[in-house]
Design a protein around this motif. Structure first.
Motif, PDB file in Angstrom:
ATOM      1  N   TRP A   1      57.156  30.797   6.353  1.00  0.00           N
ATOM      2  CA  TRP A   1      57.404  32.234   6.069  1.00  0.00           C
ATOM      3  C   TRP A   1      57.129  33.106   7.099  1.00  0.00           C
ATOM      4  O   TRP A   1      57.740  34.111   6.959  1.00  0.00           O
ATOM      5  N   HIS A   2      56.208  32.794   7.896  1.00  0.00           N
ATOM      6  CA  HIS A   2      55.797  33.850   8.845  1.00  0.00           C
ATOM      7  C   HIS A   2      56.282  33.624  10.270  1.00  0.00           C
ATOM      8  O   HIS A   2      55.442  32.736  10.937  1.00  0.00           O
ATOM      9  N   ILE A   3      57.199  34.191  10.709  1.00  0.00           N
ATOM     10  CA  ILE A   3      57.688  33.704  12.114  1.00  0.00           C
ATOM     11  C   ILE A   3      57.498  34.820  13.262  1.00  0.00           C
ATOM     12  O   ILE A   3      57.907  35.852  13.055  1.00  0.00           O
ATOM     13  N   LEU A   4      56.520  34.439  14.080  1.00  0.00           N
ATOM     14  CA  LEU A   4      55.757  35.509  14.938  1.00  0.00           C
ATOM     15  C   LEU A   4      55.911  35.007  16.172  1.00  0.00           C
ATOM     16  O   LEU A   4      55.750  33.845  16.726  1.00  0.00           O
ATOM     17  N   GLY A   5      55.822  36.268  17.110  1.00  0.00           N
ATOM     18  CA  GLY A   5      55.501  35.929  18.412  1.00  0.00           C
ATOM     19  C   GLY A   5      56.380  35.865  19.820  1.00  0.00           C
ATOM     20  O   GLY A   5      55.797  35.785  20.548  1.00  0.00           O
ATOM     21  N   THR A   6      57.626  35.754  19.332  1.00  0.00           N
ATOM     22  CA  THR A   6      58.617  35.272  20.070  1.00  0.00           C
ATOM     23  C   THR A   6      59.226  36.220  21.238  1.00  0.00           C
ATOM     24  O   THR A   6      60.273  36.153  21.822  1.00  0.00           O
ATOM     25  N   ALA A   7      58.593  37.360  21.159  1.00  0.00           N
ATOM     26  CA  ALA A   7      58.802  38.636  21.932  1.00  0.00           C
ATOM     27  C   ALA A   7      57.621  39.441  21.877  1.00  0.00           C
ATOM     28  O   ALA A   7      57.690  40.210  21.805  1.00  0.00           O
TER      29      ALA A   7
ATOM     30  N   VAL B   1      57.331  40.383  18.249  1.00  0.00           N
ATOM     31  CA  VAL B   1      56.244  41.210  19.086  1.00  0.00           C
ATOM     32  C   VAL B   1      54.854  40.958  19.004  1.00  0.00           C
ATOM     33  O   VAL B   1      54.081  41.383  19.874  1.00  0.00           O
ATOM     34  N   TRP B   2      54.448  40.167  17.841  1.00  0.00           N
ATOM     35  CA  TRP B   2      53.175  39.869  17.715  1.00  0.00           C
ATOM     36  C   TRP B   2      52.350  39.164  18.907  1.00  0.00           C
ATOM     37  O   TRP B   2      52.804  37.852  19.068  1.00  0.00           O
ATOM     38  N   PRO B   3      51.240  39.743  19.443  1.00  0.00           N
ATOM     39  CA  PRO B   3      50.803  38.919  20.498  1.00  0.00           C
ATOM     40  C   PRO B   3      49.829  37.653  20.027  1.00  0.00           C
ATOM     41  O   PRO B   3      49.886  36.675  20.620  1.00  0.00           O
ATOM     42  N   THR B   4      49.347  38.016  18.801  1.00  0.00           N
ATOM     43  CA  THR B   4      48.681  36.769  18.057  1.00  0.00           C
ATOM     44  C   THR B   4      49.114  36.899  16.725  1.00  0.00           C
ATOM     45  O   THR B   4      49.612  37.860  16.208  1.00  0.00           O
ATOM     46  N   SER B   5      48.867  35.896  15.835  1.00  0.00           N
ATOM     47  CA  SER B   5      49.452  35.982  14.445  1.00  0.00           C
ATOM     48  C   SER B   5      48.553  36.407  13.420  1.00  0.00           C
ATOM     49  O   SER B   5      49.237  36.411  12.277  1.00  0.00           O
TER      50      SER B   5
ATOM     51  N   GLY C   1      61.305  33.798  23.027  1.00  0.00           N
ATOM     52  CA  GLY C   1      61.478  32.556  22.431  1.00  0.00           C
ATOM     53  C   GLY C   1      60.268  31.832  22.329  1.00  0.00           C
ATOM     54  O   GLY C   1      60.057  30.822  21.501  1.00  0.00           O
ATOM     55  N   LYS C   2      59.248  32.295  23.212  1.00  0.00           N
ATOM     56  CA  LYS C   2      57.917  31.348  23.593  1.00  0.00           C
ATOM     57  C   LYS C   2      57.043  31.923  22.581  1.00  0.00           C
ATOM     58  O   LYS C   2      56.970  32.921  21.920  1.00  0.00           O
ATOM     59  N   ARG C   3      55.757  31.159  22.475  1.00  0.00           N
ATOM     60  CA  ARG C   3      54.862  31.621  21.902  1.00  0.00           C
ATOM     61  C   ARG C   3      55.063  31.873  20.341  1.00  0.00           C
ATOM     62  O   ARG C   3      54.318  32.361  19.521  1.00  0.00           O
ATOM     63  N   LEU C   4      56.042  30.707  19.786  1.00  0.00           N
ATOM     64  CA  LEU C   4      56.195  30.858  18.184  1.00  0.00           C
ATOM     65  C   LEU C   4      55.048  30.581  17.594  1.00  0.00           C
ATOM     66  O   LEU C   4      54.373  29.693  17.700  1.00  0.00           O
ATOM     67  N   MET C   5      54.719  31.111  16.378  1.00  0.00           N
ATOM     68  CA  MET C   5      53.570  31.019  15.584  1.00  0.00           C
ATOM     69  C   MET C   5      54.118  31.160  14.199  1.00  0.00           C
ATOM     70  O   MET C   5      55.018  31.947  13.759  1.00  0.00           O
ATOM     71  N   LEU C   6      53.705  29.945  13.302  1.00  0.00           N
ATOM     72  CA  LEU C   6      54.187  29.878  12.225  1.00  0.00           C
ATOM     73  C   LEU C   6      53.247  29.773  10.857  1.00  0.00           C
ATOM     74  O   LEU C   6      53.734  29.559   9.659  1.00  0.00           O
TER      75      LEU C   6
ATOM     76  N   ASP D   1      47.551  30.694  13.592  1.00  0.00           N
ATOM     77  CA  ASP D   1      47.797  29.675  14.687  1.00  0.00           C
ATOM     78  C   ASP D   1      47.688  30.484  16.088  1.00  0.00           C
ATOM     79  O   ASP D   1      48.213  31.531  16.092  1.00  0.00           O
ATOM     80  N   LEU D   2      47.246  29.795  17.164  1.00  0.00           N
ATOM     81  CA  LEU D   2      47.005  30.421  18.167  1.00  0.00           C
ATOM     82  C   LEU D   2      48.390  30.513  19.104  1.00  0.00           C
ATOM     83  O   LEU D   2      49.128  29.480  18.932  1.00  0.00           O
ATOM     84  N   PRO D   3      48.834  31.213  20.178  1.00  0.00           N
ATOM     85  CA  PRO D   3      50.103  31.020  20.752  1.00  0.00           C
ATOM     86  C   PRO D   3      49.921  30.096  21.600  1.00  0.00           C
ATOM     87  O   PRO D   3      49.103  29.743  22.253  1.00  0.00           O
ATOM     88  N   ASP D   4      51.074  29.617  21.891  1.00  0.00           N
ATOM     89  CA  ASP D   4      51.218  28.342  22.685  1.00  0.00           C
ATOM     90  C   ASP D   4      52.995  28.429  23.398  1.00  0.00           C
ATOM     91  O   ASP D   4      53.776  28.316  22.437  1.00  0.00           O
ATOM     92  N   ALA D   5      52.969  28.397  24.468  1.00  0.00           N
ATOM     93  CA  ALA D   5      54.288  28.465  25.347  1.00  0.00           C
ATOM     94  C   ALA D   5      55.027  27.581  24.605  1.00  0.00           C
ATOM     95  O   ALA D   5      56.429  27.535  24.847  1.00  0.00           O
ATOM     96  N   GLU D   6      54.508  26.287  24.483  1.00  0.00           N
ATOM     97  CA  GLU D   6      55.342  25.213  24.151  1.00  0.00           C
ATOM     98  C   GLU D   6      55.935  25.291  22.654  1.00  0.00           C
ATOM     99  O   GLU D   6      57.198  24.485  22.313  1.00  0.00           O
ATOM    100  N   ASN D   7      55.418  26.074  21.930  1.00  0.00           N
ATOM    101  CA  ASN D   7      55.929  26.489  20.654  1.00  0.00           C
ATOM    102  C   ASN D   7      57.120  27.596  20.659  1.00  0.00           C
ATOM    103  O   ASN D   7      56.751  28.702  21.085  1.00  0.00           O
ATOM    104  N   ARG D   8      58.322  26.878  20.271  1.00  0.00           N
ATOM    105  CA  ARG D   8      59.388  28.017  20.868  1.00  0.00           C
ATOM    106  C   ARG D   8      60.369  27.854  20.010  1.00  0.00           C
ATOM    107  O   ARG D   8      60.797  27.076  19.405  1.00  0.00           O
ATOM    108  N   VAL D   9      61.553  28.835  20.414  1.00  0.00           N
ATOM    109  CA  VAL D   9      62.876  28.963  20.042  1.00  0.00           C
ATOM    110  C   VAL D   9      63.799  28.851  20.837  1.00  0.00           C
ATOM    111  O   VAL D   9      63.546  29.476  22.111  1.00  0.00           O
ATOM    112  N   GLU D  10      64.593  28.035  21.085  1.00  0.00           N
ATOM    113  CA  GLU D  10      65.576  27.531  21.962  1.00  0.00           C
ATOM    114  C   GLU D  10      66.993  27.732  21.475  1.00  0.00           C
ATOM    115  O   GLU D  10      67.277  27.567  20.235  1.00  0.00           O
ATOM    116  N   LEU D  11      68.162  28.246  22.262  1.00  0.00           N
ATOM    117  CA  LEU D  11      69.241  28.106  21.845  1.00  0.00           C
ATOM    118  C   LEU D  11      69.899  26.710  21.892  1.00  0.00           C
ATOM    119  O   LEU D  11      69.405  25.757  22.445  1.00  0.00           O
ATOM    120  N   ASP D  12      70.757  26.516  20.816  1.00  0.00           N
ATOM    121  CA  ASP D  12      71.169  25.155  20.767  1.00  0.00           C
ATOM    122  C   ASP D  12      72.900  25.334  20.739  1.00  0.00           C
ATOM    123  O   ASP D  12      73.500  25.655  19.953  1.00  0.00           O
TER     124      ASP D  12
END
Lengths: 542, 137
Positions: free
Chosen positions: A471-477, A507-511, A306-311, A404-415
């Protein structure tokens, strides 16, 4: 009385039917493995594809709505975007987000796999451009990719269908790029220009993006699933997977899903489970798969799910021209692209870069939309007729994608407070545009204005970062070699669960800075090739 | 009236709102003049039967406000709804053959997208000769 579905017990269970799921399923099925795909949404109703009719713009917001917060597809789930600068865009149904994409088909560049080595930021990928090359080539055939082979920036891309029309505007901008000494190339698009793979040539009805009436724009419900059915792959629509089940050895024994037509829960057993649910759906499923000893979800010993979301922050610059350009028509997609400002330069105040897509501005009703004109440039009111006349048929747009560079604060969380109708938690998106991206957007907008002005535009209009552009949802695993700082290995295999694979953009380490579907599909092909080659030694649940 | 077509009163309000967005001008056709609240609305509804429901939400907001003020208030309070309304009005307006002819839109006629690579070779020559290459170091 509802019919009890046939129990599922297969070699490979794929979760998600979009580009990555379809490609993986195809490779596994062709190797003789039994494959089942669970898809949370339904098939598209192509009787609603009326892009050849005057009423298309009236029905598209309802039937082809790409903003999940504005629609209620049967496969949708709750998503909160209040804390996000960018609204993620995707489709939940058979075909996944290939139903609602622009079909820009761009390979990552070789440097995209070596960001840490080259620029000292973020991470290198554990795989290379060369690793993916044969998989790019194969998926390009499957997705009926058209373009011109030989872009010097892309080694080995040499088998494409004939290109789409560069258009009058495209020729003017291309000539301008030549005068400036800047790179450009005719657009590569997953849009057929000749009959191929069951698809038909694009007819450029306008600059339509959804619901292709010609069957020209590739989407896996058309390019893959008919053949997969012939190969014996079973696709189960309306099947919402709610958790992955592990055995005592920590291996995946199956996936629990809810048949959304009956509300009943079932266990689909499989030797290998492949998650292909996009950069939001995949962490949602992993984080939801809590169990004793796995309170943070499955495959999450790294804590990175869920971390490192890149958009990919996105902007646009439109050029207005005196000459009539027929810009109400053209592939959307892209009629051309440039990688001139793709790589890091020491002369700039940011690292990495952007790819730009040249796009027509479309039909009369498209001119009235916010994109690509921006919030501050709306045309309503007293100036409507004059401004419309300036824009319609006489304008072309550079769409700008920022890496955009990965940042752990950019993330997907459960609601957990907003579950879907099966009781599975919804998601909250947290995304703030980084300073590097902001600088990049400003720089790119100025360069794009130069390009269009050189092409003869008497005026340029900048639409700064658009919110409805995720459109481009990347990096969260994240993929990597070290289980301490990655979720999956170089083949997409979970470090924690030996028979669980993730093959989507998560799975993308960078976007990178290009449209990602080409690499998402190629990676799924690469991962599947590894699974097929090593199937004899694959550990599975007992 | 909660379903079906808009009432005459609702159509009047719709026409006034649409004319704020696409007003009368010399040599141009305004929204109501094109039939956005009349014959075009009926045609639009044949494509999108849910259209009256989509429009009523905005029509109901007019109340004692004038149409321009009502739209300003909508834009300030709910930008997405405002955008949706504007785009819907535009989509209805451009159903008019007279309007399409006036702006020079030939319609959604097919035109094959394919071109031959040979047509692009001269334009591409400077790119090929410029020495572009992927970055390796």
């Amino acid at each position: 009385m509802a019919e009890t579905p046939k129990p599922i017990d297969c070699d490979v269970l794929v979760i998600g039917s979009g580009p990555s799921g379809a490609v993986f399923a195809k490779r596994a099925a062709e190797a003789g493995m039994s494959v089942v795909c669970l898809e949370q949404g339904d098939w598209v109703d192509y009787s609603k594809a009326i892009s050849d009719k005057p009423g298309f713009e009236l029905t598209a917001p309802r039937d082809w709505q790409y903003v999940p917060t504005k629609r209620n597809l049967s496969g949708d789930y709750p998503i909160s975007v209040e804390d996000s600068d960018i609204i993620p865009l995707y489709w939940n149904g058979v075909g996944g987000s290939s139903i609602s994409w622009a079909a820009n088909w761009m390979r990552n560049l070789p440097s995209d796999f070596r960001v840490r080595t080259l620029d000292g930021v973020a991470d290198d990928w554990p795989i290379s451009y060369e690793d993916l090359m044969p998989h790019y080539a194969r998926t390009e055939r499957e997705f009926v990719v058209s373009g011109v082979a030989g872009d010097p920036m892309y080694p080995g891309q040499d088998e494409l269908l004939p290109p789409v029309d560069l258009t009058k505007a495209g020729r003017m901008v291309a000539a301008a790029q030549n005068r400036l000494g800047w790179h450009w190339w005719p657009g590569t698009n997953a849009i057929a220009t000749v009959p191929r793979n069951g698809m038909e040539p694009c007819q450029q009805r306008t600059a339509c993006m959804w619901g292709c009436v010609e069957k020209a724009k590739a989407s896996t419900d058309r390019t893959h699933w008919p053949e997969l059915a012939r190969l014996g792959v079973r696709l189960v629509p309306n099947a919402r997977v709610t958790r992955i089940e592990l055995d005592r050895q920590g291996l995946a024994r199956g996936a629990v899903y809810v048949d959304r037509k009956t509300g009943r829960e079932h266990l689909a057993k499989a030797g290998i489970i492949v998650i292909a649910a996009n950069g939001i759906g995949t962490p949602r499923l992993l984080l939801s798969s809590r169990m004793p000893g796995k309170e943070d979800g499955v495959a999450n010993s790294s804590g990175l799910v869920g971390k490192r979301l890149m958009l990919h922050p996105t902007a646009a610059v439109v050029g207005l021209f005196d000459a009539p350009l027929e810009s109400y028509r053209g592939a959307w997609g892209q009629v051309a692209y440039t990688l001139q400002f793709y790589e890091t330069s020491q002369e700039r105040d940011f690292v990495r870069g952007s790819k730009w897509s040249l796009q027509p501005t479309g039909s009369p009703a498209q001119i009235a939309r916010r994109w690509p004109w921006g919030d501050e440039n709306q045309l309503w009111g007293d100036a409507f007729h004059d401004e419309f006349a300036r824009r319609f048929g006489r304008s072309v747009s550079w769409g700008i994608i920022c890496e955009d560079l990965p940042d752990a604060e950019n993330r997907v969380e459960l609601d957990t407070e907003t579950p879907d109708d099966t009781g599975m938690p919804g998601v909250k998106i947290h995304y703030k545009t980084g300073e590097n991206s902001k600088r990049m957007l400003r720089f790119m907008a100025e360069r794009a204005k130069e390009s269009l002005t050189e092409a003869g535009a008497y005026r340029t209009v900048v639409a700064p970062q658009s919110r409805e552009s995720g459109w481009h949802i990347l990096g969260t695993a994240k993929m990597g070699d070290d289980p301490r700082d990655s979720v999956v290995d170089r083949h997409g295999r979970s470090h924690d669960v030996a028979n669980l694979f993730i093959v989507d953009g998560s799975v993308w380490p960078t976007s990178a800075g290009v449209n990602p579907t080409a690499t998402i599909a190629a990676f799924a092909s690469w991962s599947a090739a590894h699974v097929v080659a090593n199937r004899a030694s694959q550990r599975m649940a007992s | 009236m909660s379903s079906g077509s808009l009432s005459a009163a609702e159509r009047d309000i719709l026409g006034s709102l649409a004319d704020v967005l696409i007003p009368p001008a010399t040599g141009a056709i305004c929204a109501s003049g094109a039939g956005v609240s009349g014959v075009l609305l009926d045609q639009a509804q044949s494509y999108a039967p849910d259209l009256p429901e989509r429009l009523r939400g905005v029509i109901a907001k007019v109340g004692n406000l004038g149409p321009a003020q009502a739209l300003q208030a909508l834009k300030a309070s709910d930008g997405a709804a405002y955008d949706g309304f504007c785009e819907t009005i535009a989509a209805i307006y451009f159903l008019s053959p007279q309007v399409r002819a006036a702006v020079g839109f030939p319609g959604r006629e097919p035109k094959p997208a394919r071109v031959d690579v040979a047509d692009l070779e001269e334009l591409l020559l400077p790119v090929l000769e410029a020495g572009f290459a992927p970055r390796t170091a």
